[in-house]
Design an enzyme around this catalytic site. Structure first.
Site, PDB file in Angstrom:
ATOM      1  N   GLU A 134       0.838  -1.214   0.000  1.00 23.62           N
ATOM      2  CA  GLU A 134       0.000   0.000   0.000  1.00 23.62           C
ATOM      3  C   GLU A 134       0.871   1.261   0.000  1.00 23.62           C
ATOM      4  O   GLU A 134       2.078   1.200   0.248  1.00 23.62           O
ATOM      5  CB  GLU A 134      -0.925   0.005   1.215  1.00 23.62           C
ATOM      6  CG  GLU A 134      -0.178  -0.037   2.541  1.00 23.62           C
ATOM      7  CD  GLU A 134      -0.876   0.745   3.640  1.00 23.62           C
ATOM      8  OE1 GLU A 134      -1.309   1.876   3.389  1.00 23.62           O
ATOM      9  OE2 GLU A 134      -0.958   0.209   4.764  1.00 23.62           O
TER      10      GLU A 134
ATOM     11  N   LYS B 220      -5.454  10.895   0.824  1.00 22.08           N
ATOM     12  CA  LYS B 220      -5.506   9.526   1.362  1.00 22.08           C
ATOM     13  C   LYS B 220      -6.765   8.886   0.786  1.00 22.08           C
ATOM     14  O   LYS B 220      -7.873   9.338   1.075  1.00 22.08           O
ATOM     15  CB  LYS B 220      -5.567   9.595   2.883  1.00 22.08           C
ATOM     16  CG  LYS B 220      -5.902   8.287   3.584  1.00 22.08           C
ATOM     17  CD  LYS B 220      -5.996   8.494   5.104  1.00 22.08           C
ATOM     18  CE  LYS B 220      -6.713   7.345   5.786  1.00 22.08           C
ATOM     19  NZ  LYS B 220      -7.000   7.631   7.204  1.00 22.08           N
TER      20      LYS B 220
ATOM     21  N   VAL C 251      -5.349   0.388   2.916  1.00 19.96           N
ATOM     22  CA  VAL C 251      -5.516  -1.060   2.757  1.00 19.96           C
ATOM     23  C   VAL C 251      -6.752  -1.345   1.908  1.00 19.96           C
ATOM     24  O   VAL C 251      -6.713  -2.184   1.004  1.00 19.96           O
ATOM     25  CB  VAL C 251      -5.603  -1.741   4.139  1.00 19.96           C
ATOM     26  CG1 VAL C 251      -6.038  -3.199   4.016  1.00 19.96           C
ATOM     27  CG2 VAL C 251      -4.255  -1.647   4.855  1.00 19.96           C
TER      28      VAL C 251
ATOM     29  N   ASP D  24     -16.887   5.216  13.961  1.00 22.69           N
ATOM     30  CA  ASP D  24     -15.664   5.211  13.145  1.00 22.69           C
ATOM     31  C   ASP D  24     -15.097   3.797  13.012  1.00 22.69           C
ATOM     32  O   ASP D  24     -14.405   3.292  13.895  1.00 22.69           O
ATOM     33  CB  ASP D  24     -14.619   6.165  13.744  1.00 22.69           C
ATOM     34  CG  ASP D  24     -13.457   6.414  12.791  1.00 22.69           C
ATOM     35  OD1 ASP D  24     -13.318   5.648  11.812  1.00 22.69           O
ATOM     36  OD2 ASP D  24     -12.698   7.382  13.016  1.00 22.69           O
TER      37      ASP D  24
ATOM     38  N   ASP E 191     -11.302  -0.556   5.677  1.00 25.88           N
ATOM     39  CA  ASP E 191     -10.454  -1.745   5.490  1.00 25.88           C
ATOM     40  C   ASP E 191     -11.223  -3.009   5.878  1.00 25.88           C
ATOM     41  O   ASP E 191     -11.051  -4.069   5.263  1.00 25.88           O
ATOM     42  CB  ASP E 191      -9.187  -1.669   6.370  1.00 25.88           C
ATOM     43  CG  ASP E 191      -8.246  -0.547   5.973  1.00 25.88           C
ATOM     44  OD1 ASP E 191      -8.496   0.130   4.956  1.00 25.88           O
ATOM     45  OD2 ASP E 191      -7.257  -0.340   6.708  1.00 25.88           O
TER      46      ASP E 191
ATOM     47  N   LYS F  86      -3.147  -1.956  16.214  1.00 30.08           N
ATOM     48  CA  LYS F  86      -2.659  -1.192  17.374  1.00 30.08           C
ATOM     49  C   LYS F  86      -3.779  -0.937  18.347  1.00 30.08           C
ATOM     50  O   LYS F  86      -4.943  -0.866  17.956  1.00 30.08           O
ATOM     51  CB  LYS F  86      -2.266   0.209  16.908  1.00 30.08           C
ATOM     52  CG  LYS F  86      -1.093   0.285  16.049  1.00 30.08           C
ATOM     53  CD  LYS F  86      -0.688   1.757  16.011  1.00 30.08           C
ATOM     54  CE  LYS F  86       0.473   1.909  15.085  1.00 30.08           C
ATOM     55  NZ  LYS F  86       0.069   1.618  13.710  1.00 30.08           N
TER      56      LYS F  86
HETATM   57  N1  PSU Z   1      -2.175   1.756  10.620  1.00 33.05           N
HETATM   58  C1  PSU Z   1      -0.827   1.856  10.631  1.00 33.05           C
HETATM   59  N2  PSU Z   1      -0.184   2.489   9.620  1.00 33.05           N
HETATM   60  C2  PSU Z   1      -0.862   2.995   8.535  1.00 33.05           C
HETATM   61  C3  PSU Z   1      -2.285   2.863   8.513  1.00 33.05           C
HETATM   62  C4  PSU Z   1      -2.901   2.234   9.564  1.00 33.05           C
HETATM   63  O1  PSU Z   1      -0.195   1.412  11.565  1.00 33.05           O
HETATM   64  O2  PSU Z   1      -0.236   3.582   7.643  1.00 33.05           O
HETATM   65  C5  PSU Z   1      -3.030   3.368   7.329  1.00 33.05           C
HETATM   66  C6  PSU Z   1      -3.337   2.214   6.358  1.00 33.05           C
HETATM   67  O3  PSU Z   1      -3.216   2.693   5.031  1.00 33.05           O
HETATM   68  C7  PSU Z   1      -4.783   1.887   6.661  1.00 33.05           C
HETATM   69  C8  PSU Z   1      -5.328   3.254   6.967  1.00 33.05           C
HETATM   70  O4  PSU Z   1      -5.461   1.280   5.575  1.00 33.05           O
HETATM   71  O5  PSU Z   1      -4.302   3.878   7.731  1.00 33.05           O
HETATM   72  C9  PSU Z   1      -6.629   3.191   7.739  1.00 33.05           C
HETATM   73  O6  PSU Z   1      -7.140   4.475   7.862  1.00 33.05           O
HETATM   74  P1  PSU Z   1      -8.590   4.672   8.527  1.00 33.05           P
HETATM   75  O7  PSU Z   1      -8.402   4.260   9.954  1.00 33.05           O
HETATM   76  O8  PSU Z   1      -8.869   6.136   8.357  1.00 33.05           O
HETATM   77  O9  PSU Z   1      -9.527   3.786   7.778  1.00 33.05           O
HETATM   78 MN    MN Z   2     -12.453   6.204   9.933  1.00 32.13          MN
END
Ligand code: PSU
Ligand code: MN
EC number: 4.2.1.70
Length: 309
Positions: A26, A87, A107, A139, A143, A160
């Site tokens: 990614e 993003k 992802v 939220d 993914d 995490k």
């Molecule tokens: N978690 C990480 N590093 C990252 C991401 C998540 O430890 O770079 C990135 C990935 O690209 C993941 C995205 O798909 O954040 C998820 O974002 P959101 O929580 O806004 O869906």
């Molecule tokens: Mn989100």
């Protein structure tokens, strides 16, 4: 309807035509997940690890409105250095294309594009999940819903504790996504080898994982698989240290009113600041470790796929 094909690099076009093992990567981790120049060094280092383990790396991104699979060095460099880049999750791709934007793919977007390109295995650091407080904010990362509809195996180091790990695992169950831990019973928590939750399944070799993928797809499940690979012991952070830091970062985000798609990038950057780069070092090591496993799975999967065709 015939679906769109992203533009493949020459190497990738040859690899997919020949049925060679390929690992997708990614690009949001480059544009939003790590600071420059660590992001570029990691992106290049991860590609090397995949080659050393017998597969071909394909970093996926949107470049000036074009869906791309397999980037050249100068293109990676540009993505790594540009500020204010978009993003993009899967739902954002069409608009990025008509606007001619460049975007880091999350992802979700990377899985979608990998699938369009015929790539089955994808390596990353951490996937998005159900955020803490989701019962109020709703939220939940796209993914997870993408994993519920796209047949890509995603190798990650767990999630995490910026996220609600228990709810994330529940959501994956609802989405019919098998969670397979590699060489352990425990679902790992990214910086640490254990989250306190068990994974659904344990498999101990890349060959077994490739066979499970194959059967999972043959059953017509239509979903992806989440392969959780714990961070190497030597790179893991002390649980008390990192959990405290994450709690501080989550509180900072809350106080500053940061939410929606800015939330994950903010938390990652804040944790890096608060740990004075310790978390970044661990992050780089675990991504490389995931790339190694993903390459070995792709190598084991390629002959299974070929035998069918
Ligand atoms: N978690 C990480 N590093 C990252 C991401 C998540 O430890 O770079 C990135 C990935 O690209 C993941 C995205 O798909 O954040 C998820 O974002 P959101 O929580 O806004 O869906
Ligand atoms: Mn989100």
């Amino acid at each position: 309807m015939t679906l769109m094909k992203p533009r493949l690099s020459r190497e990738m076009a040859e690899a997919t035509a020949a049925g060679s093992p390929v690992v997708a990567l990614e690009s949001t981790i480059i544009t939003h997940g790590m600071p420059y120049p660590a992001n570029l060094e990691t992106a290049l280092g991860v590609e090397t690890v995949i080659r050393e383990n017998g597969a071909i790396p394909a970093t996926i991104a949107v470049v000036k409105g074009e869906l791309r699979v397999g980037l050249e060095h100068d293109e990676l460099e540009e993505l790594a250095q540009s500020k204010g880049i978009v993003k993009a999750s899967g739902r954002d791709l069409a608009v990025a294309m008509i606007r001619g934007q460049s975007a880091g793919t999350t992802v979700s977007a990377t899985m979608l594009m990998a699938d369009l390109a015929g790539i089955d295995v994808f390596a990353t650091g951490g996937v998005g999940g159900v955020h803490r407080g989701a019962e109020q904010t709703f939220d939940i990362s796209a993914d997870l819903t993408e994993l519920g509809r796209t047949k890509t195996a995603v190798v990650c180091a767990g999630v995490k504790s910026i996220l609600d790990i228990a709810k994330t695992l529940e959501y994956l169950e609802t989405q019919r996504v098998p969670v397979i831990a590699y060489g352990t019973e425990d679902f790992p928590a990214f910086f640490t080898r254990r989250s306190g939750f068990k994974a659904d399944h344990r498999l101990d070799t890349p060959e077994e994982i490739a066979k499970a993928m194959w059967l999972h797809h043959q059953l017509g499940t239509g979903t992806g698989l989440l392969i959780a690979n714990p961070i190497p012991e030597a790179s893991a952070l002390a649980p008390d240290f990192i959990d405290g830091t994450i709690a501080d970062a989550v509180r900072d985000a809350d106080e500053r009113g940061i939410d929606r798609k800015e939330l994950t990038p903010f938390l990652l950057a804040r944790i890096n600041e608060l740990t004075k780069g310790e978390s970044l070092k661990a992050n780089i090591e675990l991504v490389k470790n995931n790339a190694r496993l993903a390459a070995r799975i792709a190598v084991a999967y390629a002959p299974l796929k070929k035998a069918r065709n």
